[in-house]
Design an enzyme around this catalytic site. Structure first.
Site, PDB file in Angstrom:
ATOM      1  N   GLU A 153       9.875  -0.175   2.098  1.00 11.96           N
ATOM      2  CA  GLU A 153      10.304  -0.286   3.308  1.00 11.96           C
ATOM      3  C   GLU A 153      10.380  -1.579   3.785  1.00 11.96           C
ATOM      4  OE1 GLU A 153       8.526   4.132   4.733  1.00 11.96           O
ATOM      5  OE2 GLU A 153       7.509   2.145   5.510  1.00 11.96           O
ATOM      6  N   CYS A 179       4.480   1.972   9.480  1.00 12.09           N
ATOM      7  CA  CYS A 179       4.173   1.720   7.914  1.00 12.09           C
ATOM      8  C   CYS A 179       4.016   2.772   7.170  1.00 12.09           C
ATOM      9  CB  CYS A 179       2.654   1.047   8.157  1.00 12.09           C
ATOM     10  SG  CYS A 179       2.310   0.435   6.385  1.00 12.09           S
ATOM     11  N   GLY A 223       1.915  -1.819   1.735  1.00 15.07           N
ATOM     12  CA  GLY A 223       0.949  -2.593   0.839  1.00 15.07           C
ATOM     13  C   GLY A 223      -0.221  -3.659   1.337  1.00 15.07           C
ATOM     14  N   GLU A 224      -0.962  -3.999   0.680  1.00 15.94           N
ATOM     15  CA  GLU A 224      -1.840  -5.153   1.009  1.00 15.94           C
ATOM     16  C   GLU A 224      -1.581  -6.433   0.460  1.00 15.94           C
ATOM     17  OE1 GLU A 224      -4.382  -5.689   3.188  1.00 15.94           O
ATOM     18  OE2 GLU A 224      -4.668  -7.676   1.959  1.00 15.94           O
ATOM     19  N   CYS A 234       9.801  -7.281   9.081  1.00 16.78           N
ATOM     20  CA  CYS A 234       8.529  -6.665   8.724  1.00 16.78           C
ATOM     21  C   CYS A 234       8.833  -6.371   7.299  1.00 16.78           C
ATOM     22  CB  CYS A 234       8.249  -5.562   9.497  1.00 16.78           C
ATOM     23  SG  CYS A 234       6.591  -4.704   8.936  1.00 16.78           S
ATOM     24  N   CYS A 286       0.259   1.681  -1.542  1.00 16.27           N
ATOM     25  CA  CYS A 286      -1.021   1.092  -1.421  1.00 16.27           C
ATOM     26  C   CYS A 286      -2.134   1.747  -2.014  1.00 16.27           C
ATOM     27  CB  CYS A 286      -1.118   0.611   0.195  1.00 16.27           C
ATOM     28  SG  CYS A 286      -2.466  -0.433   0.885  1.00 16.27           S
ATOM     29  N   SER A 296      -6.512  -6.952  10.105  1.00 15.91           N
ATOM     30  CA  SER A 296      -6.508  -5.583  10.475  1.00 15.91           C
ATOM     31  C   SER A 296      -7.942  -5.170  10.841  1.00 15.91           C
ATOM     32  CB  SER A 296      -5.795  -4.508   9.834  1.00 15.91           C
ATOM     33  OG  SER A 296      -4.438  -4.883   9.696  1.00 15.91           O
ATOM     34  N   SER A 324      -0.511 -10.523   6.843  1.00 16.46           N
ATOM     35  CA  SER A 324      -1.708  -9.331   7.497  1.00 16.46           C
ATOM     36  C   SER A 324      -2.550  -8.897   6.467  1.00 16.46           C
ATOM     37  CB  SER A 324      -0.741  -8.273   8.409  1.00 16.46           C
ATOM     38  OG  SER A 324      -1.782  -7.478   8.801  1.00 16.46           O
ATOM     39  N   ASN A 372       1.146   4.924  16.223  1.00 12.60           N
ATOM     40  CA  ASN A 372       2.312   5.610  16.000  1.00 12.60           C
ATOM     41  C   ASN A 372       2.102   6.721  15.481  1.00 12.60           C
ATOM     42  OD1 ASN A 372       5.255   5.809  15.950  1.00 12.60           O
ATOM     43  ND2 ASN A 372       5.583   3.586  15.453  1.00 12.60           N
ATOM     44  N   CYS A 380      -2.984   5.501   8.178  1.00  9.47           N
ATOM     45  CA  CYS A 380      -1.719   4.943   7.689  1.00  9.47           C
ATOM     46  C   CYS A 380      -0.875   5.638   6.821  1.00  9.47           C
ATOM     47  CB  CYS A 380      -2.100   3.487   7.063  1.00  9.47           C
ATOM     48  SG  CYS A 380      -0.741   2.461   6.397  1.00  9.47           S
ATOM     49  N   CYS A 418      -6.539   3.636   4.045  1.00 10.74           N
ATOM     50  CA  CYS A 418      -6.887   3.729   5.370  1.00 10.74           C
ATOM     51  C   CYS A 418      -6.450   4.912   6.099  1.00 10.74           C
ATOM     52  CB  CYS A 418      -6.250   2.308   6.166  1.00 10.74           C
ATOM     53  SG  CYS A 418      -6.427   0.941   5.443  1.00 10.74           S
TER      54      CYS A 418
HETATM   55  N1  SAH Z   1      -2.518  -4.039   4.415  1.00 11.59           N
HETATM   56  C1  SAH Z   1      -2.035  -4.842   5.342  1.00 11.59           C
HETATM   57  C2  SAH Z   1      -0.781  -5.265   5.689  1.00 11.59           C
HETATM   58  C3  SAH Z   1      -0.259  -4.047   6.313  1.00 11.59           C
HETATM   59  S1  SAH Z   1      -0.127  -4.224   7.898  1.00 11.59           S
HETATM   60  C4  SAH Z   1      -3.041  -4.566   6.659  1.00 11.59           C
HETATM   61  O1  SAH Z   1      -3.357  -3.466   6.785  1.00 11.59           O
HETATM   62  O2  SAH Z   1      -3.122  -5.509   7.536  1.00 11.59           O
HETATM   63  C5  SAH Z   1       0.278  -2.801   8.932  1.00 11.59           C
HETATM   64  C6  SAH Z   1      -0.449  -3.067  10.080  1.00 11.59           C
HETATM   65  O3  SAH Z   1       0.187  -1.688  10.711  1.00 11.59           O
HETATM   66  C7  SAH Z   1      -1.836  -2.667  10.177  1.00 11.59           C
HETATM   67  O4  SAH Z   1      -2.583  -3.442  11.129  1.00 11.59           O
HETATM   68  C8  SAH Z   1      -2.004  -1.344  10.404  1.00 11.59           C
HETATM   69  O5  SAH Z   1      -3.079  -1.051  10.876  1.00 11.59           O
HETATM   70  C9  SAH Z   1      -1.094  -1.029  11.114  1.00 11.59           C
HETATM   71  N2  SAH Z   1      -0.633   0.369  11.150  1.00 11.59           N
HETATM   72  C10 SAH Z   1      -0.514   1.121  10.041  1.00 11.59           C
HETATM   73  N3  SAH Z   1      -0.159   2.618  10.330  1.00 11.59           N
HETATM   74  C11 SAH Z   1       0.254   2.520  11.838  1.00 11.59           C
HETATM   75  C12 SAH Z   1       0.634   3.215  12.759  1.00 11.59           C
HETATM   76  N4  SAH Z   1       0.631   4.576  12.318  1.00 11.59           N
HETATM   77  N5  SAH Z   1       0.586   3.107  14.008  1.00 11.59           N
HETATM   78  C13 SAH Z   1       0.329   1.850  14.334  1.00 11.59           C
HETATM   79  N6  SAH Z   1       0.042   0.789  13.524  1.00 11.59           N
HETATM   80  C14 SAH Z   1      -0.139   1.138  12.206  1.00 11.59           C
END
Ligand code: SAH
Length: 336
Positions: free
Chosen positions: A83, A320, A149-150, A97, A104, A202, A178, A278, A111, A108
């Site tokens: 995506e 995400c 992904g990370e 983005c 991933c 994060s 990130s 979200n 997510c 978390c």
């Molecule tokens: N793995 C890395 C890169 C992905 S960043 C990381 O976690 O930093 C994705 C960002 O979007 C992260 O800060 C995550 O916490 C946030 N995120 C993921 N799902 C979300 C959601 N449903 N609503 C708001 N933020 C979200």
């Protein structure tokens, strides 16, 4: 475009090395295909057309939000979902983005990507092709590695892609990577990267116990160590590291949590982004606006810079992993 394949195809055709540069320049500037590359001989354009697919990704679905946000679900040639999102802001900023992996391996709990199966690392070309897809639509100037992904688990490919983004019009200062705080990659980032690429962490909870509950990766790399590494980066590049903090109702959004966060970060090295959740069909609900405002006020009083992030694309499942997850559910639900 698979840049490795491009180079080998060009050398197999006996072309001089500058050809790869010419093709890349056209592509990075948003050319629609080989045919547009008018300083390449016609025969060569045809050869490339036949031998090097113009993108490594195929568009599967694309949705446009009322606020202008576009979210695209791609497939890699071996069928993995990827995506990417284009966000359009009133000040004309265009932010991409990008995903670093399909799925991933981290889990978390809030997510959508973390809840789906891990596919594989993306190549630098597959990362760039997400950006190029939108670059063909319009000029772009910012990129965040906040898709699936990370990034620090795919360090080399992410960095190789980030290093080429300036050719598309996205400078390093306008590129943000990130991470959850995957220390081996993070340490390499701090030690090896000379470009002024922005770092985002994060956090989502300042206390280790709560953070481990929300983000199991915390058991492996405790937050204290991760924050120290980020502080080192902030000092080296003399720029604040962004902190992402998703506001989950009744979980991490109490004033006490804000105080813990302020104490952990201090006023000098970080800037906090409070992110309205979200909803993705997980067990969590987003904090109310009032609750977020109170949280921010605590940070303000402690002189920790903080902003509440604008929510984009809520009507198109732009969070995400959401779009890929939705497609999967729909498929699973439809009779074969
Ligand atoms: N793995 C890395 C890169 C992905 S960043 C990381 O976690 O930093 C994705 C960002 O979007 C992260 O800060 C995550 O916490 C946030 N995120 C993921 N799902 C979300 C959601 N449903 N609503 C708001 N933020 C979200």
């Amino acid at each position: 475009m698979d840049l490795t394949l491009l180079e080998s195809a060009l050398s197999a055709l006996g072309e001089p090395p500058y050809r790869a540069r010419q093709v890349w320049e056209w592509t990075a500037h948003g050319a629609a295909g080989y045919d547009a590359m008018t300083n390449l001989p016609r025969g060569l354009r045809d050869e490339l057309e036949a031998n090097v697919p113009f993108s490594t990704l195929a568009v599967e679905t694309e949705r446009q939000s009322r606020d202008g946000t576009v979210k695209t679900l791609f497939r890699t040639t071996d069928g993995h979902p990827v995506e990417a999102v284009l966000m359009r802001y009133r000040d004309r900023r265009r932010t991409l983005c990008l995903s670093s992996q399909s799925g991933c391996p981290l889990t978390c709990t809030f997510c959508a990507t973390g809840q789906m199966a891990f596919g594989r690392n993306l190549t630098a070309s597959e990362i760039l092709d997400q950006a190029l897809h939108f670059r063909r639509v319009e000029p772009v100037d910012h990129a965040v590695f906040m898709g699936m992904g990370e990034p620090m688990l795919n360090f080399d490919e992410v960095l190789a892609a980030a290093r080429r983004l300036p050719d598309l019009g996205i400078t390093h200062r306008r590129t943000t990577i990130s991470t959850v705080g995957w220390l081996p990659g993070l340490k390499r980032f701090v030690e090896e990267v000379d470009e002024p690429i922005r770092l985002a962490l994060s956090v989502h909870a300042a206390n280790e116990k709560l953070r481990s509950r929300i983000m199991p990766v915390n058991d492996r790399y405790p937050l204290r160590d991760v924050v120290e590494e980020c502080r080192r980066y902030a000092a080296t590049v003399n720029r604040r590291v962004y902190i992402e903090y998703v506001m989950l109702a009744g979980v991490n959004d109490a004033p006490e949590h804000a105080r813990e966060l302020a104490e952990l970060l201090g006023p000098d090295d970080f800037k906090v982004n409070l992110i309205p959740y979200n909803p993705t069909g997980s067990v969590y609900q987003g904090s109310s606006r009032e609750r977020i405002a109170v949280f921010k006020a605590v940070l303000d009083r402690a002189h920790v810079p903080a902003t509440v992030r604008l929510t984009r694309g809520r009507d198109i499942e732009a969070a995400c992993g959401q779009l890929a997850a939705a497609r999967k559910t729909k498929r699973a639900a439809s009779p074969v």
